[in-house]
Write an enzyme that holds these catalytic residues in place. Structure first.
Site, mmCIF file in Angstrom:
data_model
loop_
_atom_site.group_PDB
_atom_site.id
_atom_site.type_symbol
_atom_site.label_atom_id
_atom_site.label_comp_id
_atom_site.label_asym_id
_atom_site.label_seq_id
_atom_site.Cartn_x
_atom_site.Cartn_y
_atom_site.Cartn_z
ATOM 1 N N GLU A 75 -63.856 -46.097 -84.740
ATOM 2 C CA GLU A 75 -63.041 -44.935 -85.117
ATOM 3 C C GLU A 75 -63.953 -43.726 -85.239
ATOM 4 O O GLU A 75 -65.125 -43.861 -85.624
ATOM 5 C CB GLU A 75 -62.326 -45.211 -86.446
ATOM 6 C CG GLU A 75 -61.417 -44.107 -86.951
ATOM 7 C CD GLU A 75 -60.352 -43.722 -85.940
ATOM 8 O OE1 GLU A 75 -60.511 -42.636 -85.348
ATOM 9 O OE2 GLU A 75 -59.399 -44.487 -85.742
ATOM 10 N N ASP A 125 -54.010 -42.195 -78.882
ATOM 11 C CA ASP A 125 -53.422 -40.857 -78.796
ATOM 12 C C ASP A 125 -52.805 -40.676 -77.409
ATOM 13 O O ASP A 125 -53.496 -40.794 -76.400
ATOM 14 C CB ASP A 125 -54.495 -39.803 -79.031
ATOM 15 C CG ASP A 125 -53.924 -38.414 -79.283
ATOM 16 O OD1 ASP A 125 -52.860 -38.090 -78.701
ATOM 17 O OD2 ASP A 125 -54.509 -37.653 -80.063
#
Length: 221
Positions: A75, A125
């Site tokens: 991340e 995303d």
């Protein structure tokens, strides 16, 4: 980050976060920086890697329910990593490590080749505006990088709530010579190892269908 997340980072990062030698950017990984998973986790076990772990709900749940497997969360958002560590501590999880870095560089430079048993890409995303779609993670270049990190017979699992992105993922991976479909029909069944998160519920409430895909890493020639 909130004050609580700052404290969690200070207290828990030495236990959970892998230090990645940097290249030019703050979230880059320097070539030649490969880790030894056996030394990092203190054993030899199957390794599951999640790209874009967010606040860690999926990977903390998986790690707590499968102590015989090692997990790595990738991340770039520090606050999400802090929340993940807080959840891991509450669940008394010891088989999870985190890295704050760009996912393709982790796969290329931090993890040894063919060291990953499963690679998860859940709800990346979508960059749904036409002018932004070039920023999407799932490209032919990424497929090649992922294939290098996954062992022969390993799995690449994906999920998204954006139909157009799901079709792009499928097209890219169907064309990738290193992968073969691990499902029949249009879409894979929902992966039962993925917990139902608030993010997924939000997409479903908006009327978007959740699409799963699963691909097998072919034997190297």
């Amino acid at each position: 980050m909130t004050d609580g997340q700052e404290r969690a980072w200070a207290d828990l990062a030495p236990r959970y976060v892998l230090e990645a030698p940097r290249d030019d950017a703050a979230t880059s990984v320097r070539p030649g920086a490969a880790i030894d998973p056996g030394k990092v986790w203190g054993r030899r076990a199957p390794l599951i890697v999640e790209i874009g772990s967010g606040q860690g709900h999926a990977i903390v749940s998986a790690a707590s329910s499968r102590p015989e497997v090692d997990f790595l969360a990738i991340e770039v958002f520090t606050a999400g990593l802090a929340r993940t560590m807080m959840g891991a501590e509450r669940a008394a999880v010891d088989n999870l490590r985190l890295v704050e870095a760009n996912a393709p560089e982790v796969l290329q430079h931090l993890l040894p080749a063919a060291s990953v048993d499963e690679l998860w890409v859940f709800f990346p995303d979508p960059w749904h505006k036409n002018k932004h779609t070039k920023r999407r993670l799932l490209t032919p270049e990424f497929a090649t990088i992922a294939a290098g990190a996954i062992r022969d017979g390993g799995m690449l699992r994906l999920a998204t709530d954006w139909e157009q992105y799901a079709r792009q993922m499928r097209e890219v991976l169907d064309d990738a010579p290193e992968f073969a479909r691990a499902f029949e029909g249009e879409w894979a069944d929902r992966f039962d190892g993925r917990v139902l998160t608030a993010f997924e519920r939000k997409g479903a409430r908006a009327g978007r269908d959740i699409r799963d895909l699963a691909y097998l890493r072919k034997e190297r020639g």
